[in-house]
Design a protein around this motif. Structure first.
Motif, PDB file in Angstrom:
ATOM      1  N   GLY A  94     -43.000  22.679  71.405  1.00 42.54           N
ATOM      2  CA  GLY A  94     -41.733  21.959  71.370  1.00 42.54           C
ATOM      3  C   GLY A  94     -40.864  22.444  70.222  1.00 42.54           C
ATOM      4  N   GLU A  95     -39.560  22.211  70.362  1.00 41.19           N
ATOM      5  CA  GLU A  95     -38.611  22.585  69.318  1.00 41.19           C
ATOM      6  C   GLU A  95     -37.610  21.464  69.126  1.00 41.19           C
ATOM      7  OE1 GLU A  95     -37.300  24.252  66.254  1.00 41.19           O
ATOM      8  OE2 GLU A  95     -38.915  25.277  67.261  1.00 41.19           O
ATOM      9  N   PRO A  96     -37.722  20.652  68.088  1.00 41.41           N
ATOM     10  CA  PRO A  96     -38.752  20.705  67.062  1.00 41.41           C
ATOM     11  C   PRO A  96     -40.112  20.309  67.637  1.00 41.41           C
ATOM     12  CG  PRO A  96     -37.415  18.732  66.784  1.00 41.41           C
ATOM     13  CD  PRO A  96     -36.789  19.535  67.904  1.00 41.41           C
ATOM     14  N   PRO A  97     -41.200  20.611  66.935  1.00 40.46           N
ATOM     15  CA  PRO A  97     -42.539  20.338  67.470  1.00 40.46           C
ATOM     16  C   PRO A  97     -42.775  18.869  67.793  1.00 40.46           C
ATOM     17  CG  PRO A  97     -42.674  21.764  65.554  1.00 40.46           C
ATOM     18  CD  PRO A  97     -41.251  21.265  65.634  1.00 40.46           C
ATOM     19  N   THR A  98     -43.355  18.643  68.971  1.00 35.14           N
ATOM     20  CA  THR A  98     -43.732  17.287  69.384  1.00 35.14           C
ATOM     21  C   THR A  98     -45.236  17.179  69.644  1.00 35.14           C
ATOM     22  OG1 THR A  98     -43.264  17.824  71.681  1.00 35.14           O
ATOM     23  CG2 THR A  98     -41.472  16.813  70.404  1.00 35.14           C
ATOM     24  N   PHE A  99     -45.927  18.312  69.613  1.00 37.54           N
ATOM     25  CA  PHE A  99     -47.368  18.332  69.866  1.00 37.54           C
ATOM     26  C   PHE A  99     -47.982  19.452  69.040  1.00 37.54           C
ATOM     27  CE2 PHE A  99     -51.318  19.170  72.192  1.00 37.54           C
ATOM     28  CZ  PHE A  99     -51.769  17.876  72.435  1.00 37.54           C
ATOM     29  N   ALA A 100     -49.141  19.188  68.456  1.00 33.33           N
ATOM     30  CA  ALA A 100     -49.835  20.198  67.655  1.00 33.33           C
ATOM     31  C   ALA A 100     -51.329  20.087  67.882  1.00 33.33           C
ATOM     32  CB  ALA A 100     -49.521  20.020  66.174  1.00 33.33           C
ATOM     33  N   ILE A 101     -51.999  21.215  67.776  1.00 31.82           N
ATOM     34  CA  ILE A 101     -53.459  21.240  67.755  1.00 31.82           C
ATOM     35  C   ILE A 101     -53.857  21.923  66.460  1.00 31.82           C
ATOM     36  CG2 ILE A 101     -55.583  22.126  68.797  1.00 31.82           C
ATOM     37  CD1 ILE A 101     -54.180  21.999  71.504  1.00 31.82           C
ATOM     38  N   MET A 102     -54.656  21.223  65.671  1.00 34.47           N
ATOM     39  CA  MET A 102     -55.165  21.754  64.413  1.00 34.47           C
ATOM     40  C   MET A 102     -56.652  22.014  64.597  1.00 34.47           C
ATOM     41  SD  MET A 102     -52.354  21.770  62.729  1.00 34.47           S
ATOM     42  CE  MET A 102     -52.901  22.249  61.089  1.00 34.47           C
ATOM     43  N   GLN A 103     -57.120  23.165  64.090  1.00 31.79           N
ATOM     44  CA  GLN A 103     -58.515  23.536  64.310  1.00 31.79           C
ATOM     45  C   GLN A 103     -59.114  24.150  63.061  1.00 31.79           C
ATOM     46  OE1 GLN A 103     -59.288  25.410  68.031  1.00 31.79           O
ATOM     47  NE2 GLN A 103     -61.209  26.293  67.362  1.00 31.79           N
ATOM     48  N   ARG A 104     -60.373  23.814  62.832  1.00 30.09           N
ATOM     49  CA  ARG A 104     -61.173  24.447  61.772  1.00 30.09           C
ATOM     50  C   ARG A 104     -62.551  24.652  62.363  1.00 30.09           C
ATOM     51  NH1 ARG A 104     -61.804  22.863  55.377  1.00 30.09           N
ATOM     52  NH2 ARG A 104     -63.409  24.406  54.931  1.00 30.09           N
ATOM     53  N   GLY A 105     -62.973  25.901  62.446  1.00 29.80           N
ATOM     54  CA  GLY A 105     -64.224  26.204  63.135  1.00 29.80           C
ATOM     55  C   GLY A 105     -64.074  25.807  64.592  1.00 29.80           C
ATOM     56  N   THR A 106     -65.007  25.045  65.105  1.00 30.87           N
ATOM     57  CA  THR A 106     -64.926  24.595  66.496  1.00 30.87           C
ATOM     58  C   THR A 106     -64.405  23.170  66.618  1.00 30.87           C
ATOM     59  OG1 THR A 106     -67.234  23.882  66.469  1.00 30.87           O
ATOM     60  CG2 THR A 106     -66.796  26.127  67.242  1.00 30.87           C
ATOM     61  N   ALA A 107     -64.008  22.574  65.495  1.00 30.31           N
ATOM     62  CA  ALA A 107     -63.453  21.215  65.530  1.00 30.31           C
ATOM     63  C   ALA A 107     -61.947  21.271  65.741  1.00 30.31           C
ATOM     64  CB  ALA A 107     -63.764  20.481  64.224  1.00 30.31           C
ATOM     65  N   SER A 108     -61.461  20.532  66.732  1.00 29.35           N
ATOM     66  CA  SER A 108     -60.025  20.484  67.032  1.00 29.35           C
ATOM     67  C   SER A 108     -59.551  19.045  67.085  1.00 29.35           C
ATOM     68  CB  SER A 108     -59.734  21.115  68.394  1.00 29.35           C
ATOM     69  OG  SER A 108     -60.111  22.459  68.412  1.00 29.35           O
ATOM     70  N   ILE A 109     -58.358  18.813  66.547  1.00 28.51           N
ATOM     71  CA  ILE A 109     -57.699  17.512  66.651  1.00 28.51           C
ATOM     72  C   ILE A 109     -56.254  17.789  67.031  1.00 28.51           C
ATOM     73  CG2 ILE A 109     -56.971  15.429  65.448  1.00 28.51           C
ATOM     74  CD1 ILE A 109     -59.416  15.545  63.810  1.00 28.51           C
ATOM     75  N   ALA A 110     -55.767  17.067  68.033  1.00 27.56           N
ATOM     76  CA  ALA A 110     -54.380  17.232  68.474  1.00 27.56           C
ATOM     77  C   ALA A 110     -53.552  16.056  67.972  1.00 27.56           C
ATOM     78  CB  ALA A 110     -54.315  17.318  69.991  1.00 27.56           C
ATOM     79  N   PHE A 111     -52.250  16.298  67.837  1.00 27.84           N
ATOM     80  CA  PHE A 111     -51.319  15.271  67.384  1.00 27.84           C
ATOM     81  C   PHE A 111     -50.113  15.260  68.297  1.00 27.84           C
ATOM     82  CE2 PHE A 111     -53.826  16.544  63.799  1.00 27.84           C
ATOM     83  CZ  PHE A 111     -54.200  15.324  63.261  1.00 27.84           C
ATOM     84  N   TYR A 130     -64.500  11.691  64.220  1.00 31.80           N
ATOM     85  CA  TYR A 130     -65.663  11.963  63.381  1.00 31.80           C
ATOM     86  C   TYR A 130     -65.986  13.428  63.581  1.00 31.80           C
ATOM     87  CZ  TYR A 130     -70.047  11.001  60.947  1.00 31.80           C
ATOM     88  OH  TYR A 130     -71.059  10.956  60.021  1.00 31.80           O
ATOM     89  N   LEU A 131     -65.873  14.221  62.510  1.00 35.20           N
ATOM     90  CA  LEU A 131     -66.085  15.657  62.588  1.00 35.20           C
ATOM     91  C   LEU A 131     -67.403  16.016  61.914  1.00 35.20           C
ATOM     92  CD1 LEU A 131     -62.465  16.744  61.663  1.00 35.20           C
ATOM     93  CD2 LEU A 131     -63.439  16.425  63.928  1.00 35.20           C
ATOM     94  N   TYR A 132     -68.285  16.660  62.668  1.00 29.99           N
ATOM     95  CA  TYR A 132     -69.579  17.061  62.134  1.00 29.99           C
ATOM     96  C   TYR A 132     -69.453  18.398  61.424  1.00 29.99           C
ATOM     97  CZ  TYR A 132     -71.569  13.285  64.830  1.00 29.99           C
ATOM     98  OH  TYR A 132     -71.864  12.055  65.330  1.00 29.99           O
ATOM     99  N   VAL A 133     -70.042  18.482  60.229  1.00 30.16           N
ATOM    100  CA  VAL A 133     -69.990  19.693  59.421  1.00 30.16           C
ATOM    101  C   VAL A 133     -71.401  20.071  58.968  1.00 30.16           C
ATOM    102  CG1 VAL A 133     -67.632  19.205  58.638  1.00 30.16           C
ATOM    103  CG2 VAL A 133     -69.567  18.415  57.266  1.00 30.16           C
ATOM    104  N   LYS A 134     -71.562  21.310  58.516  1.00 23.60           N
ATOM    105  CA  LYS A 134     -72.882  21.770  58.074  1.00 23.60           C
ATOM    106  C   LYS A 134     -73.270  21.210  56.719  1.00 23.60           C
ATOM    107  CE  LYS A 134     -73.162  25.997  60.706  1.00 23.60           C
ATOM    108  NZ  LYS A 134     -73.385  27.424  60.708  1.00 23.60           N
ATOM    109  N   ASP A 135     -72.307  21.119  55.783  1.00 24.36           N
ATOM    110  CA  ASP A 135     -72.618  20.652  54.439  1.00 24.36           C
ATOM    111  C   ASP A 135     -71.492  19.747  53.944  1.00 24.36           C
ATOM    112  OD1 ASP A 135     -73.074  20.311  51.657  1.00 24.36           O
ATOM    113  OD2 ASP A 135     -74.188  22.202  51.593  1.00 24.36           O
TER     114      ASP A 135
END
Length: 146
Positions: free
Chosen positions: A40-57, A74-79
């Motif tokens: 979108g312009e301006p943005p109306t939707f986003a997907i943020m990701q780190r490793g295999t964890a994703s959260i959309a807004f 709830y995001l599971y992490v190694k450490d």
């Protein structure tokens, strides 16, 4: 025959409301270390990701203000302790240090700019059923309801 309990889910992605897309992206990118993409312009939707964890807004209407104080994700992490130290060094507001819980996870939480409670947890002793599921009651157990 494959049942729903046998189906191999690949991942989950919660979609959370946000009131300010720019503030949300900056927080998740600069404070929590996620990368992302917007639509979108301006943005109306986003997907943020780190490793295999994703959260959309999704940008919510200006008159909508419904935020649960329960975990939004709830995001599971190694450490979890290493991640906590990273966030602490970045100045993320952290209400308490990681704690070990009765459900076999060590975890901490953060609040994002819209008040979503995001938990980060580490499974301490893996269970073949998955995190926190070792004592579940279900149709595949003798304790299952009829």
């Amino acid at each position: 025959m494959t049942t729903t309990s046998d189906f191999p889910f690949m991942r989950a992605m919660p979609v959370l409301d946000c009131s300010d897309m720019t503030a949300t992206i900056v927080f998740w990118r600069d404070k929590l270390g996620f990368d992302g993409a917007t639509w979108g312009e301006p943005p109306t939707f986003a997907i943020m990701q780190r490793g295999t964890a994703s959260i959309a807004f999704a940008l919510m209407p200006k008159d909508k203000v419904a935020v649960s104080r329960n975990w939004a994700a709830y995001l599971y992490v190694k450490d979890v302790d290493v991640l906590y130290a990273e966030y602490e060094a970045l100045g993320v507001e952290l209400p308490h240090p990681p704690e070990t819980r009765v459900y076999n996870c060590r975890e901490f939480v953060v609040d994002d700019p819209d008040g979503h409670v995001i938990a980060f947890g580490q499974v301490l002793n893996p269970d073949p059923l998955g995190p926190g599921l070792g004592n579940r009651v279900g149709r595949d157990r003798k304790t299952a309801p009829p």
